[in-house]
Structures are given as C-alpha cells and as structure tokens.
Write a protein that holds these residues in place. Structure first.
Motif, PDB file in Angstrom:
ATOM      1  N   MET A  82      16.110  98.364 -27.667  1.00 58.23           N
ATOM      2  CA  MET A  82      17.273  97.484 -27.627  1.00 58.23           C
ATOM      3  C   MET A  82      17.595  96.996 -29.024  1.00 58.23           C
ATOM      4  SD  MET A  82      18.191  94.841 -24.676  1.00 58.23           S
ATOM      5  CE  MET A  82      19.935  94.630 -24.310  1.00 58.23           C
ATOM      6  N   ARG A  83      18.906  97.055 -29.345  1.00 59.56           N
ATOM      7  CA  ARG A  83      19.410  96.552 -30.616  1.00 59.56           C
ATOM      8  C   ARG A  83      20.565  95.601 -30.326  1.00 59.56           C
ATOM      9  NH1 ARG A  83      15.265  98.298 -31.500  1.00 59.56           N
ATOM     10  NH2 ARG A  83      14.566  99.805 -33.081  1.00 59.56           N
ATOM     11  N   ILE A  84      20.531  94.432 -30.976  1.00 54.86           N
ATOM     12  CA  ILE A  84      21.498  93.370 -30.683  1.00 54.86           C
ATOM     13  C   ILE A  84      22.339  93.090 -31.933  1.00 54.86           C
ATOM     14  CG2 ILE A  84      21.798  91.010 -29.864  1.00 54.86           C
ATOM     15  CD1 ILE A  84      20.502  92.905 -27.823  1.00 54.86           C
ATOM     16  N   THR A  85      23.659  93.125 -31.776  1.00 54.13           N
ATOM     17  CA  THR A  85      24.550  92.939 -32.923  1.00 54.13           C
ATOM     18  C   THR A  85      24.907  91.471 -33.141  1.00 54.13           C
ATOM     19  OG1 THR A  85      26.410  93.532 -31.495  1.00 54.13           O
ATOM     20  CG2 THR A  85      25.514  95.261 -32.891  1.00 54.13           C
ATOM     21  N   ALA A  86      23.995  90.592 -32.804  1.00 52.54           N
ATOM     22  CA  ALA A  86      24.065  89.178 -33.160  1.00 52.54           C
ATOM     23  C   ALA A  86      22.637  88.725 -33.435  1.00 52.54           C
ATOM     24  CB  ALA A  86      24.678  88.339 -32.040  1.00 52.54           C
ATOM     25  N   PRO A  87      22.447  87.747 -34.293  1.00 52.26           N
ATOM     26  CA  PRO A  87      21.107  87.202 -34.507  1.00 52.26           C
ATOM     27  C   PRO A  87      20.622  86.482 -33.241  1.00 52.26           C
ATOM     28  CG  PRO A  87      22.615  86.596 -36.291  1.00 52.26           C
ATOM     29  CD  PRO A  87      23.450  87.136 -35.174  1.00 52.26           C
ATOM     30  N   PRO A  88      19.338  86.148 -33.173  1.00 48.55           N
ATOM     31  CA  PRO A  88      18.842  85.385 -32.020  1.00 48.55           C
ATOM     32  C   PRO A  88      19.573  84.043 -31.881  1.00 48.55           C
ATOM     33  CG  PRO A  88      17.013  86.282 -33.283  1.00 48.55           C
ATOM     34  CD  PRO A  88      18.244  86.525 -34.101  1.00 48.55           C
ATOM     35  N   VAL A  89      20.004  83.736 -30.661  1.00 42.74           N
ATOM     36  CA  VAL A  89      20.679  82.458 -30.386  1.00 42.74           C
ATOM     37  C   VAL A  89      19.591  81.412 -30.158  1.00 42.74           C
ATOM     38  CG1 VAL A  89      22.289  81.235 -28.878  1.00 42.74           C
ATOM     39  CG2 VAL A  89      22.636  83.664 -29.368  1.00 42.74           C
ATOM     40  N   LYS A  90      19.386  80.564 -31.164  1.00 41.96           N
ATOM     41  CA  LYS A  90      18.271  79.624 -31.138  1.00 41.96           C
ATOM     42  C   LYS A  90      18.682  78.175 -30.910  1.00 41.96           C
ATOM     43  CE  LYS A  90      15.258  82.247 -34.275  1.00 41.96           C
ATOM     44  NZ  LYS A  90      14.478  82.173 -35.538  1.00 41.96           N
ATOM     45  N   TYR A  91      19.961  77.867 -31.096  1.00 42.13           N
ATOM     46  CA  TYR A  91      20.394  76.470 -31.082  1.00 42.13           C
ATOM     47  C   TYR A  91      21.545  76.259 -30.104  1.00 42.13           C
ATOM     48  CZ  TYR A  91      17.639  76.472 -35.352  1.00 42.13           C
ATOM     49  OH  TYR A  91      16.613  76.612 -36.255  1.00 42.13           O
ATOM     50  N   SER A  92      21.607  75.072 -29.543  1.00 44.87           N
ATOM     51  CA  SER A  92      22.663  74.721 -28.598  1.00 44.87           C
ATOM     52  C   SER A  92      24.015  74.676 -29.294  1.00 44.87           C
ATOM     53  CB  SER A  92      22.375  73.357 -27.967  1.00 44.87           C
ATOM     54  OG  SER A  92      21.157  73.375 -27.259  1.00 44.87           O
ATOM     55  N   CYS A  93      25.050  75.000 -28.536  1.00 46.63           N
ATOM     56  CA  CYS A  93      26.421  74.841 -29.020  1.00 46.63           C
ATOM     57  C   CYS A  93      27.008  73.590 -28.376  1.00 46.63           C
ATOM     58  CB  CYS A  93      27.280  76.056 -28.669  1.00 46.63           C
ATOM     59  SG  CYS A  93      29.013  75.856 -29.138  1.00 46.63           S
ATOM     60  N   TYR A  94      27.620  72.743 -29.201  1.00 45.86           N
ATOM     61  CA  TYR A  94      28.248  71.519 -28.707  1.00 45.86           C
ATOM     62  C   TYR A  94      29.763  71.596 -28.776  1.00 45.86           C
ATOM     63  CZ  TYR A  94      23.492  69.834 -29.275  1.00 45.86           C
ATOM     64  OH  TYR A  94      22.126  69.697 -29.188  1.00 45.86           O
ATOM     65  N   TYR A  95      30.274  72.808 -29.022  1.00 41.42           N
ATOM     66  CA  TYR A  95      31.705  72.954 -29.273  1.00 41.42           C
ATOM     67  C   TYR A  95      32.419  73.829 -28.252  1.00 41.42           C
ATOM     68  CZ  TYR A  95      29.632  71.562 -33.730  1.00 41.42           C
ATOM     69  OH  TYR A  95      28.896  70.932 -34.700  1.00 41.42           O
ATOM     70  N   GLY A  96      31.773  74.123 -27.114  1.00 43.38           N
ATOM     71  CA  GLY A  96      32.507  74.837 -26.084  1.00 43.38           C
ATOM     72  C   GLY A  96      31.806  76.010 -25.444  1.00 43.38           C
ATOM     73  N   ILE A  97      30.558  76.296 -25.818  1.00 38.15           N
ATOM     74  CA  ILE A  97      29.780  77.344 -25.152  1.00 38.15           C
ATOM     75  C   ILE A  97      28.744  76.659 -24.273  1.00 38.15           C
ATOM     76  CG2 ILE A  97      28.257  79.333 -25.455  1.00 38.15           C
ATOM     77  CD1 ILE A  97      29.555  79.830 -28.134  1.00 38.15           C
ATOM     78  N   ASP A  98      28.516  77.202 -23.098  1.00 40.27           N
ATOM     79  CA  ASP A  98      27.696  76.527 -22.100  1.00 40.27           C
ATOM     80  C   ASP A  98      26.199  76.695 -22.382  1.00 40.27           C
ATOM     81  OD1 ASP A  98      26.978  75.071 -19.905  1.00 40.27           O
ATOM     82  OD2 ASP A  98      27.275  76.697 -18.478  1.00 40.27           O
ATOM     83  N   THR A  99      25.740  76.183 -23.536  1.00 40.99           N
ATOM     84  CA  THR A  99      24.312  76.157 -23.843  1.00 40.99           C
ATOM     85  C   THR A  99      23.946  74.754 -24.328  1.00 40.99           C
ATOM     86  OG1 THR A  99      24.758  76.947 -26.094  1.00 40.99           O
ATOM     87  CG2 THR A  99      24.164  78.600 -24.438  1.00 40.99           C
ATOM     88  N   PRO A 100      24.101  73.743 -23.487  1.00 39.93           N
ATOM     89  CA  PRO A 100      23.853  72.378 -23.929  1.00 39.93           C
ATOM     90  C   PRO A 100      22.387  72.073 -24.182  1.00 39.93           C
ATOM     91  CG  PRO A 100      24.280  72.437 -21.580  1.00 39.93           C
ATOM     92  CD  PRO A 100      24.538  73.819 -22.095  1.00 39.93           C
ATOM     93  N   SER A 101      21.494  72.852 -23.604  1.00 38.07           N
ATOM     94  CA  SER A 101      20.068  72.583 -23.764  1.00 38.07           C
ATOM     95  C   SER A 101      19.369  73.819 -24.323  1.00 38.07           C
ATOM     96  CB  SER A 101      19.445  72.214 -22.416  1.00 38.07           C
ATOM     97  OG  SER A 101      18.038  72.131 -22.530  1.00 38.07           O
ATOM     98  N   ARG A 102      18.508  73.625 -25.308  1.00 38.42           N
ATOM     99  CA  ARG A 102      17.792  74.750 -25.909  1.00 38.42           C
ATOM    100  C   ARG A 102      16.823  75.404 -24.937  1.00 38.42           C
ATOM    101  NH1 ARG A 102      15.185  73.789 -31.564  1.00 38.42           N
ATOM    102  NH2 ARG A 102      15.314  76.066 -31.573  1.00 38.42           N
TER     103      ARG A 102
END
Length: 448
Positions: free
Chosen positions: A371-391
């Motif tokens: 598997m190869r991913i064309t984005a870095p690892p998502v490590k931090y919550s987004c507070y600006y409109g993406i549904d990842t409020p908690s790490r």
C-alpha cells in the motif's frame, strides 16, 4: 466540508440550483436545501438525503425566482438531523435573510453561550446559526458592515453565501481555508464550492473569492469589499488530497494534476517491486496513473466501484463506514489473482477502508498487497470542517507506520512525505493548511 452555491440571474434559477447542487453532492450526502427569492419574499425547501431525492419536480416547481442559494451537508458541528439542514432562514430589520455555510467555527460554543445569555433562542445545534444571528444583530441597514462586524468576532473556517430578497453575497474567511469560486453565467453571477458547478451550467470560471473578501451582487452589478484584518493564506490541502472532484481547480491548484504529481513523487520516495498498480477509486486514480507512469509498472483496475454508493469517509458512524466499504468496492479476481499488487489510495484516516480492501484483495487471490498513500499520515485533529474532532479516531496519531501496516494487513506501507505533498501542490507550503499532518494550525484552537 459541505458544498454551497449561490446564483444571481435574470431568469428563474431553480433548475440551475438543482444541477449545481448535484455537482457538489460529493461534498455532503446527509441533507440538502435551497432558498430562492422571487423579488418579494424568500422561499426555502430543505430535506434529509440526496439532492435528487429531496428536490422532486413538484418541489422545484414551488421554487421560482432569480436569486438563490443552496447547500449540501456533511455534518461536523451539530449532528445529522433535519433541524440542522441548510440554508438557514431568518428575519432582520423587517426583511428575510438566508445563509449557507461551509466550514467550522472554533469559537462557536463561546459565541453561542454569550448569545444565549442575551436571550437568544437557537433552533439548531450548528455553528452556522451563530453567524446568521450575528449578522442580523449588527445589521443597521448596511449588510456589508454587518458582515464585517460579524467577521471580527467569528474565528475559524467559513465560506458563506448570504441572500436577501434583492441581493446575493459571498464571504470567505481571512485565511481562505475553505474554497469558494465565482463565475459568470449568460445573464448573471454564480458562486460555488467548486468550479464544476459553474461549468456544468455553461458558465465561465472567473476567479476564486479572495480570503477576507465580501462580494455583493445586486441589480447594479458586482461589488467587492475587503475585511480589514489581514492574515496568512492557509488553503486546506486536504481538499485536493480527498474531498474535491478531480476536475476542481481551487486557489490555483488543479486536483487532478496535484494527485497525479503526488503519485509520481510517491514512486520516487517509496518504490515497490510488484506486477500491477491498482488504484482505489475515485480520487486514487490520478495518483495511481502518476505512480504507474513514473515506475513503468502497468496500471490495472483491480477494484470495481458501485457507482450508486456515496463516499465512505463521510458516513456519520463507524459502523456505516464499514458496511459502505464492502458495498462500494469489489475486487476483480481475474485481474489480481496470483499477482503482486501495490494499492494506491489518497489517505488513511481511520484505517477502515484499507483493512477491508486488503483482506478482500487477498480473498480474491492477490499474492502480495502493498500500500502506498499519496498523503502523509493524518496525525492531528481538524477544527476547520473535517470530522476528526478527536485524535483517538486517527489511526496515525497513536500508531507507527509499521503498526498501521500490521493492523491493515499490508505487505508494506508507505506514505508520501509532507515535503513531497507540498511539492505536488506547487503554490508554496506557506500558503497551505497542513495542520492535520504537521499540527501547525493557522488558527490555534487553544487561543480561543
């Protein structure tokens, strides 16, 4: 990551709004709505579900006018409920006002508490209502000044279209985190989250609404005003990693070319000895093309997509996401059987999709699945409109790359570097919000 649209024209625009919202459906599938002005009053129709299901012909016939705004919703602030559908509609100084919002305010709870102490009653649980209330509070007869006063108080990401009975207004936050483009129709002006909504209606893209800009369209034409507070531009890179359509060009970045360049860079950073390059549809396709072109390894369609399924990441619950993955993508065993394959995807957020896909590909006979991913690892919550409020929801926040590889069952796993992703964007890393990858927030949530 909702989708918004606004149209000012000389003729009835109900069908234009309908077609435009359909172009933005990928940005939100939980609810949708429209508000239209007939020159005297505003009429609003909202509903849960897809645009094509909510706006049947008999509903569209009730919406007649030459100014209108629309919204497709993917919930972040608030929940997925009928009372949170947009556009919102209210009264101010004896006239109606309607608003659609894409983004997220990080000082929403503080502002809401203050308004409630002043006796305000809220009809929704979304931050967009705070914006609407503040505009109505500061409206002394000059709507632009009311919006500027509101912008002094709201903090976060917001692209907004506002409508009065005789004018359409577009607003973008000073950082320009969420996209908002504008274009010309044959007899009018259009604003939208992505340019596809302009092009499908036969319009011409003219430009992005600038960060901190307020654009008013009325019978006298277009008028631009700038919010005085200057700040650093921080366009969300995750728009191009995942959310935007391949044909989107936002803030001088074309999503297709960005994704294809990312695939080429990823091959240089993480080569793989395999027989086939297999993309995860749809946003993984351009990156897989780039990876294949740079490596010389053949590209193959190893996963067949159910075109009637929505996007798995923006399903509201984990259980729904897991079911959706199984329904959405099916391995093509005649292609992958006895083959070593490298699976190209745009991101790993929770790991649900990757784990299920790799297991399904092995069941279909794949000898190796890298598997190869064309984005870095998502490590931090987004507070600006993406549904990842908690790490705790982010797999890379608590696991190493090798631990993630073991969990999802891949033979190897690599992510593009932050520098590689920035290189693919070609507009300079200082103009991008990469906070979900590097934790460097353009607006520090702890300071609000």
């Amino acid at each position: 990551m909702c989708g918004i649209i606004g149209i000012y024209n000389n003729s009835n625009i109900n069908k234009q709004l309908f077609y435009g919202l359909n172009c933005l459906q990928h940005r939100g599938q939980e609810s949708c709505g429209m508000s239209i002005s007939d020159g005297d009053k505003l009429i609003r129709r909202n509903g849960m579900g897809l645009v094509i299901d909510v706006f049947k012909p008999n509903i569209l016939e009730e919406l007649n006018g030459n100014i209108g705004i629309g919204h497709v919703r993917y919930s972040t602030a608030g929940g997925s409920y009928d009372y949170n559908t947009q556009p919102l509609l209210a009264y101010t100084k004896g006239e109606q006002i309607s608003l659609s919002h894409n983004g997220n305010l990080i000082n929403y709870q503080i502002l809401k508490a203050r308004l409630e102490e002043d006796g305000m009653m809220f009809q929704t649980t979304i931050d967009s209502e705070v914006i609407l209330y503040l505009i109505t509070r500061y409206n002394k007869g000059d709507i632009v000044e009311a919006i500027k006063e509101t912008m002094k108080r709201i903090v976060g990401a917001y692209s907004i279209v506002v409508m009065l009975k005789d004018k359409l207004i577009a607003v973008r936050d000073p950082h320009g985190i969420r996209p908002l483009v504008m274009g010309n129709l044959e007899n009018g002006t259009i604003f939208a989250s992505e340019n596809a909504a302009i092009e499908i209606l036969g319009g011409n893209f003219t430009r992005d609404v600038a960060p901190g800009e307020i654009v008013v369209v009325d019978k006298d034409g277009e008028h631009s005003y700038m919010f005085e507070h200057k700040t650093k531009k921080s366009h969300c890179i995750f728009e191009h990693v995942y959310f935007a359509r391949n044909d989107a060009t936002l803030d001088d970045i074309n999503s297709y070319m960005f994704r294809r360049r990312s695939g080429k860079i990823l091959w240089k950073e993480a080569p793989c000895d395999v027989d086939l390059v297999v993309p995860v549809p749809d946003s993984g396709y351009p990156s897989a093309i780039g990876y294949s072109q740079e490596s010389g390894i053949p590209l193959a369609e190893g996963l067949v997509k159910n075109r009637y399924m929505g996007r798995t990441f923006i399903k509201p619950t984990q259980e729904e996401r897991e079911i959706a993955v199984k329904l959405k993508l099916n391995p093509l065993s005649h292609v992958v059987k006895d083959k070593r394959i490298v699976l190209i995807d745009d991101s790993i957020v929770r790991g649900t999709t990757s784990r299920n896909l790799i297991q399904n590909l092995r069941n279909a006979g794949a000898k190796e699945v890298h598997m190869r991913i064309t984005a870095p690892p998502v490590k931090y919550s987004c507070y600006y409109g993406i549904d990842t409020p908690s790490r705790k929801n982010l797999i890379a926040a608590s696991m190493s790359i090798d631990e993630i590889r073991e969990l999802i069952g891949a033979d190897s796993l690599s992510f593009i570097s932050i520098d590689g992703m920035t290189q693919a964007a070609r507009i300079g890393g200082e103009n991008l919000c990469k906070a979900c990858f590097d934790g460097e927030y353009p607006i520090d949530p702890c300071l609000v």
